[in-house]
Write a protein that holds these residues in place. Structure first.
Motif, short mmCIF file in Angstrom:
data_model
loop_
_atom_site.label_atom_id
_atom_site.label_comp_id
_atom_site.label_asym_id
_atom_site.label_seq_id
_atom_site.Cartn_x
_atom_site.Cartn_y
_atom_site.Cartn_z
N ASP A 92 2.89 -13.56 -52.74
CA ASP A 92 2.92 -13.67 -51.30
C ASP A 92 4.16 -12.94 -50.78
OD1 ASP A 92 2.74 -14.34 -48.66
OD2 ASP A 92 3.03 -16.49 -48.95
N ALA A 96 10.92 -14.21 -47.06
CA ALA A 96 11.61 -15.38 -46.52
C ALA A 96 12.61 -15.93 -47.53
CB ALA A 96 10.60 -16.46 -46.13
N GLU A 97 12.24 -15.92 -48.80
CA GLU A 97 13.14 -16.39 -49.85
C GLU A 97 14.38 -15.49 -49.95
OE1 GLU A 97 12.88 -16.68 -54.66
OE2 GLU A 97 11.13 -17.34 -53.52
N SER A 141 6.36 -14.86 -48.25
CA SER A 141 7.17 -15.88 -48.91
C SER A 141 8.35 -15.26 -49.64
CB SER A 141 6.29 -16.66 -49.90
OG SER A 141 7.07 -17.59 -50.60
N LYS A 142 8.13 -14.15 -50.33
CA LYS A 142 9.22 -13.47 -51.04
C LYS A 142 10.27 -12.97 -50.06
CE LYS A 142 7.61 -13.43 -55.29
NZ LYS A 142 8.21 -14.16 -56.35
#
Length: 111
Positions: A18, A24-25, A21-22
């Motif tokens: 995703d 955001a991380e 998600s990556k």
């Protein structure tokens, strides 16, 4: 190959990846690192102002963060330069940690 088999292969390649998600991380990691550095600097300045002593342990925490970040990133992307930077950060972490512990021993009131 038909369109459906190409799409299925693409789905299998991108499974569990995703990108949002990556991203955001990565952003969260960057913000956490900056927040950690700012808080450490505030504590460092407060200790100098109120006690007149230096706390190298706070800087050891910052350098450890950078060491781990660079070493892991370097291993994942197979870049020797990034791994080397991580090792330099790690050596600085060790130096600062030893300095901090020696200072604690020298100023200990337990003996």
């Amino acid at each position: 190959m038909n369109k459906e088999s190409i799409l299925e292969m693409s789905r299998q390649e991108n499974k569990n990846k995703d990108l949002v998600s990556k991203s955001a991380e990565l952003d969260a990691s960057l913000i956490a690192g900056i927040a950690m550095a700012v808080l450490s600097l505030v504590f460092y300045a407060a200790q100098i102002a109120f006690q007149g002593t230096l706390n190298w342990g706070l800087f050891a925490i910052i350098t450890l963060y950078n060491a781990v970040l660079n070493i892991v990133r370097g291993i994942k992307i197979s870049k020797k330069g990034v791994i080397f930077a991580g090792v330099i950060w790690l050596l600085l972490t060790i130096l600062l940690s030893v300095t901090h512990i020696c200072t604690l021993i020298e100023t200990s009131t337990l003996y």
